[in-house]
Write a protein that holds these residues in place. Structure first.
Motif, PDB file in Angstrom:
ATOM      1  N   GLU A   1       5.154  38.352 -37.251  1.00  0.00           N
ATOM      2  CA  GLU A   1       4.936  37.345 -38.446  1.00  0.00           C
ATOM      3  C   GLU A   1       4.593  38.678 -39.531  1.00  0.00           C
ATOM      4  O   GLU A   1       4.698  38.545 -40.745  1.00  0.00           O
ATOM      5  N   LEU A   2       3.706  39.712 -38.953  1.00  0.00           N
ATOM      6  CA  LEU A   2       3.352  40.824 -39.887  1.00  0.00           C
ATOM      7  C   LEU A   2       4.550  41.333 -40.591  1.00  0.00           C
ATOM      8  O   LEU A   2       4.780  41.606 -41.689  1.00  0.00           O
ATOM      9  N   ARG A   3       5.495  41.936 -39.781  1.00  0.00           N
ATOM     10  CA  ARG A   3       6.830  42.429 -40.126  1.00  0.00           C
ATOM     11  C   ARG A   3       7.508  41.625 -40.998  1.00  0.00           C
ATOM     12  O   ARG A   3       7.984  42.161 -41.861  1.00  0.00           O
ATOM     13  N   GLY A   4       7.478  40.299 -40.830  1.00  0.00           N
ATOM     14  CA  GLY A   4       8.173  39.516 -41.569  1.00  0.00           C
ATOM     15  C   GLY A   4       7.692  39.468 -43.182  1.00  0.00           C
ATOM     16  O   GLY A   4       8.331  39.401 -44.086  1.00  0.00           O
ATOM     17  N   ARG A   5       6.412  39.618 -43.373  1.00  0.00           N
ATOM     18  CA  ARG A   5       5.666  39.590 -44.527  1.00  0.00           C
ATOM     19  C   ARG A   5       5.984  40.959 -45.168  1.00  0.00           C
ATOM     20  O   ARG A   5       6.016  41.063 -46.311  1.00  0.00           O
ATOM     21  N   LEU A   6       6.000  42.034 -44.299  1.00  0.00           N
ATOM     22  CA  LEU A   6       6.388  43.383 -44.684  1.00  0.00           C
ATOM     23  C   LEU A   6       7.787  43.640 -45.118  1.00  0.00           C
ATOM     24  O   LEU A   6       8.114  44.385 -45.907  1.00  0.00           O
ATOM     25  N   GLY A   7       8.711  42.668 -44.584  1.00  0.00           N
ATOM     26  CA  GLY A   7       9.943  42.616 -45.106  1.00  0.00           C
ATOM     27  C   GLY A   7      10.708  44.025 -44.324  1.00  0.00           C
ATOM     28  O   GLY A   7      11.811  44.615 -44.994  1.00  0.00           O
ATOM     29  N   VAL A   8      10.378  44.135 -43.095  1.00  0.00           N
ATOM     30  CA  VAL A   8      10.851  45.134 -42.239  1.00  0.00           C
ATOM     31  C   VAL A   8      11.635  44.646 -40.960  1.00  0.00           C
ATOM     32  O   VAL A   8      11.059  43.410 -40.842  1.00  0.00           O
ATOM     33  N   ARG A   9      12.468  45.121 -40.570  1.00  0.00           N
ATOM     34  CA  ARG A   9      13.387  44.486 -39.348  1.00  0.00           C
ATOM     35  C   ARG A   9      12.722  44.463 -38.115  1.00  0.00           C
ATOM     36  O   ARG A   9      12.391  45.181 -37.513  1.00  0.00           O
ATOM     37  N   ALA A  10      12.683  43.019 -37.454  1.00  0.00           N
ATOM     38  CA  ALA A  10      12.071  43.079 -36.174  1.00  0.00           C
ATOM     39  C   ALA A  10      12.599  41.564 -35.556  1.00  0.00           C
ATOM     40  O   ALA A  10      12.601  40.628 -36.369  1.00  0.00           O
ATOM     41  N   GLN A  11      12.903  41.585 -34.266  1.00  0.00           N
ATOM     42  CA  GLN A  11      13.567  40.361 -33.929  1.00  0.00           C
ATOM     43  C   GLN A  11      12.863  39.982 -32.367  1.00  0.00           C
ATOM     44  O   GLN A  11      12.633  40.891 -31.494  1.00  0.00           O
ATOM     45  N   ARG A  12      12.435  38.791 -32.306  1.00  0.00           N
ATOM     46  CA  ARG A  12      11.663  38.228 -31.036  1.00  0.00           C
ATOM     47  C   ARG A  12      12.798  38.096 -30.035  1.00  0.00           C
ATOM     48  O   ARG A  12      13.933  37.731 -30.232  1.00  0.00           O
ATOM     49  N   VAL A  13      12.457  38.871 -28.919  1.00  0.00           N
ATOM     50  CA  VAL A  13      13.252  38.797 -27.531  1.00  0.00           C
ATOM     51  C   VAL A  13      12.709  38.331 -26.500  1.00  0.00           C
ATOM     52  O   VAL A  13      11.428  38.612 -26.011  1.00  0.00           O
ATOM     53  N   LEU A  14      13.335  37.197 -25.990  1.00  0.00           N
ATOM     54  CA  LEU A  14      12.712  36.676 -24.713  1.00  0.00           C
ATOM     55  C   LEU A  14      12.704  37.513 -23.572  1.00  0.00           C
ATOM     56  O   LEU A  14      13.427  38.439 -23.457  1.00  0.00           O
ATOM     57  N   PRO A  15      11.923  37.439 -22.424  1.00  0.00           N
ATOM     58  CA  PRO A  15      11.943  38.053 -21.426  1.00  0.00           C
ATOM     59  C   PRO A  15      13.476  38.485 -20.665  1.00  0.00           C
ATOM     60  O   PRO A  15      13.596  39.382 -20.390  1.00  0.00           O
ATOM     61  N   SER A  16      13.973  37.433 -20.485  1.00  0.00           N
ATOM     62  CA  SER A  16      15.304  37.540 -19.539  1.00  0.00           C
ATOM     63  C   SER A  16      16.386  38.331 -20.570  1.00  0.00           C
ATOM     64  O   SER A  16      16.854  39.319 -20.279  1.00  0.00           O
TER      65      SER A  16
END
Length: 352
Positions: free
Chosen positions: A114-129
């Motif tokens: 959520e923080l990186r979304g507010r900062l405008g930098v690229r990050a993606q949630r990845v499930l364990p599998s």
């Protein structure tokens, strides 16, 4: 000690050598002085992560901006060094995974996303599998991961060798094993202080223990940089791995302790069990140059503009080397760039 030069650079680590190389390219005569071997201090035992997104902090937006700017310069910086010297620097656009071992760490990763979304930098949630498909060596107990494709890595020792060679070829005077008790006393037009934790107040040493590991069968355990709460595993791409690092306020102590080694291997083994099968080739200990607000000191001294600071990079010296070199060189050439890391914010501590 520095007769006849426009610039004396105190400190022969990644930042100091990068400044010297860039300053010489602008036509300045430059000498680098180091208390030991060139690159024999903090830079030699660095992890080499180029990770402005992983290190992002909402309270350090100017530092994030500088880190992103420097990260964008890294591909061209690395390519130019390799072209000039014929030496590889180990630059890898491998990406980084932030990983969580339990529910608390997974909840913390959700906040980081959520923080990186507010900062405008690229990050993606990845499930364990999905994370284990990306990196099969990850343990089945993994709870969550964040993919940071823009955070890369470089091999600091290869980088140091290339920077030193680039400086030699450019005509920089290199003077290792030279103590400089008072940089202001050097006979040079300008003096750049790039001595890391040995720069003096307000810079302090922050101890970090780490391990060098090797897979005799070659690369393949992990391809991306893996980071977790309290540690990271950095693949070099050839079967070598860097496992780090502790964070200790122990002054200039550089002893490697059994507890430090144990904790690093324990935590890494929980996430990547195969780490425990690797050969331990070297124990490492370095001193990060920290400042009171964890931001670097880059720019002219508030009391003596002849002295230019290029230190206090804490965990980001390798990442910030290209941007720091350009900022300092601009200052040396009279271009006076504006930036948010003027040493004046700690002027009272420096004077003390």
């Amino acid at each position: 000690m520095s007769d006849g030069v426009d610039v004396a650079v105190v400190g022969g680590g990644v930042v100091g050598l990068a400044v010297a190389w860039r300053a010489r390219a602008r036509g300045l005569t430059v000498r680098v002085l180091d208390r030991g071997e060139l690159g024999g201090g903090t830079s030699r035992v660095a992890a080499g992560m180029l990770a402005p997104v992983a290190e992002a902090d909402p309270g350090e937006r100017p530092l994030l901006a500088l880190g992103l700017q420097s990260a964008r310069r890294w591909p061209a910086f690395a390519a130019e060094l390799e072209d000039v010297t014929g030496l590889e620097v180990g630059y890898r656009s491998c990406g980084t995974l932030l990983v969580a071992r339990d529910r608390d760490e997974a909840e913390a990763l959700e906040r980081e996303l959520e923080l990186r979304g507010r900062l405008g930098v690229r990050a993606q949630r990845v499930l364990p599998s999905a994370a284990r498909r990306l990196e099969p060596a990850l343990a089945p107990a993994l709870r969550l991961a964040l993919d940071l494709p823009g955070d890369h890595a470089v091999d600091p020792r290869a980088l140091l060798a290339a920077l030193a060679e680039a400086c030699r070829r450019a005509g920089v005077q290199l003077q290792p094993h030279t103590d400089v008790p008072d940089p202001r006393a050097l006979d040079a037009g300008r003096v750049v202080l790039a001595a890391g934790p040995w720069s003096g107040p307000p810079v302090r040493p922050v101890k970090g223990q780490a391990l060098a590991l090797r897979d005799p069968s070659g690369p393949g355990l992990v391809d991306r940089v893996l980071r977790w709460d309290g540690g990271y595993l950095v693949p070099r791409g050839d079967g070598r791995y860097y496992l780090g690092a502790t964070m200790e306020e122990q002054g200039f102590d550089t002893a490697v302790t059994a507890l430090g080694v144990y904790e690093l291997l324990r935590d890494a083994g929980e996430l990547v069990p195969g780490v425990l099968e690797l050969e331990l080739t070297e124990t490492l200990c370095g001193l990060r140059p920290g400042t009171p607000d964890n931001a670097p000191l880059i720019g002219p001294d508030p009391d003596d503009p002849r002295l230019v600071w290029a230190t206090g990079h804490f965990r980001g010296g390798v990442l910030l080397a290209p941007a720091t070199a350009d900022l300092v060189t601009a200052e040396l050439c009279g271009e006076a760039p504006e930036h948010a890391f003027a040493p004046g914010r700690f002027a009272a501590e420096v004077r003390a």
